[in-house]
Structures are given as structure tokens and as C-alpha cells.
Design an enzyme around this catalytic site. Structure first.
Site, short mmCIF file in Angstrom:
data_model
loop_
_atom_site.label_atom_id
_atom_site.label_comp_id
_atom_site.label_asym_id
_atom_site.label_seq_id
_atom_site.Cartn_x
_atom_site.Cartn_y
_atom_site.Cartn_z
N ARG A 41 0.94 -0.88 0.35
CA ARG A 41 -0.16 0.14 -0.33
C ARG A 41 0.52 1.40 0.00
O ARG A 41 0.36 2.44 -0.64
CB ARG A 41 -0.66 0.11 1.10
CG ARG A 41 -2.09 -0.93 0.93
CD ARG A 41 -2.40 -1.28 2.12
NE ARG A 41 -2.12 -1.85 3.03
CZ ARG A 41 -2.49 -2.28 3.93
NH1 ARG A 41 -3.82 -3.40 3.77
NH2 ARG A 41 -1.66 -3.02 5.04
N GLU A 78 3.33 -7.29 15.45
CA GLU A 78 2.68 -7.80 16.91
C GLU A 78 2.13 -9.27 16.22
O GLU A 78 1.43 -10.03 17.92
CB GLU A 78 1.28 -7.05 16.68
CG GLU A 78 0.92 -6.55 15.45
CD GLU A 78 0.99 -5.95 14.98
OE1 GLU A 78 0.35 -5.55 13.99
OE2 GLU A 78 1.87 -5.48 15.03
#
Length: 154
Positions: A41, A78
């Protein structure tokens, strides 16, 4: 998710207009836009912005995607670990760079991109994103590197 933005040519043009106006107003001298291409992106936003500014685009990619010699960094996400690379000759020492991506969440990927550019002795002018998830405090990890987001969500 910026998919609806990408589907709408007027909205996408407006996004690039806003980013261009911000960069021009903030940095009269800039050499490159660097885009994080881990999820592709940043790669969609960086090249059109660089083209508008009349400067080059430097990709920061997932390990193994760039040709030639590279600098590499491993970092924590994460949900696990990842590696980013930049071509060793992507920038010259002292060249001024703005790093762009679509989203700043925990800041791990952006910090890794900053570290790679620092290794090449680039001057990082700013980290620039469309969306910041403020509750995750990713911008705090950038330490003294200036940061700008168009939209913020708690």
C-alpha cells in the site's frame, strides 16, 4: 482499509493533492520519497506522490524482493517477526527522504524503514501516513523523527 479510496479516482487524486501540498509546504528541498512495500500500500501512494514532486521513489521491501546488494533489518510485529530491505545504493549520504505508508499502527514497520535509511545515512525529514491508529502509540516509537498523519483514529 484504503481500497475504497483507491477505487475512486477523484478521491485518490485528492489524497495525492493533500500529501503533495503538505510535503511542498513543509520541505522546500527533498530528494526522495521512500515507500514501505511490505503490504504494497505504501507502494501505491509513494510513486504518484514522488512523480508529482518531480523526485525519485525508493522502495523498502520484504526480504528477497529487491535486486542487487541490500541492507536488511529484522523487526518484531504484533503477530511475529518480519524483515525489510532497501537497496544499498538507494540513497546517498545526506539525501533528504520522506517515508510514506498508508497506515501507522504499532510503528514496527515504520521504525524498521527509518533504521534502514539511517544506515544509508539519509536525512529522514518525516514519516507520513494516511491513517494513524493513535491508541497503539506507534508514533511514539519514532523518537525524534517528525511524523504526520492525515487522519487519526482512537
Amino acid at each position: 482499509d484504503i481500497s475504497p479510496l483507491l477505487k475512486d479516482p477523484v478521491a485518490f487524486r485528492t489524497l495525492i493533492d493533500l500529501l503533495e501540498d503538505h510535503v511542498k509546504a513543509s520541505f522546500p528541498k527533498i530528494d526522495f520519497i521512500a515507500g514501505e512495500c511490505l503490504d504494497s500500500r505504501g507502494f501505491l501512494i509513494g510513486p504518484p506522490l514522488a512523480q508529482r514532486l518531480g523526485i525519485g521513489f525508493v522502495p523498502v521491501r520484504k526480504k528477497g524482493k529487491l535486486p542487487g546488494p541490500t541492507e536488511s533489518i529484522s523487526y518484531s510485529l504484533e503477530y511475529g517477526k518480519a524483515e525489510l530491505e532497501i537497496q544499498s545504493d538507494a540513497v546517498e549520504p545526506g539525501q533528504k527522504v520522506v517515508i510514506v505508508d498508508d497506515l501507522l499502527a504499532t510503528g514496527g514497520t515504520m521504525c524498521a524503514a527509518c533504521e534502514l535509511l539511517k544506515r544509508l545515512k539519509a536525512e529522514i525529514l518525516e514519516c507520513l501516513v494516511i491513517i494513524e491508529l493513535k491508541d497503539l502509540k506507534g508514533s511514539e516509537k519514532l523518537n525524534s523523527i517528525p511524523f504526520y498523519s492525515l487522519l487519526q483514529y482512537d
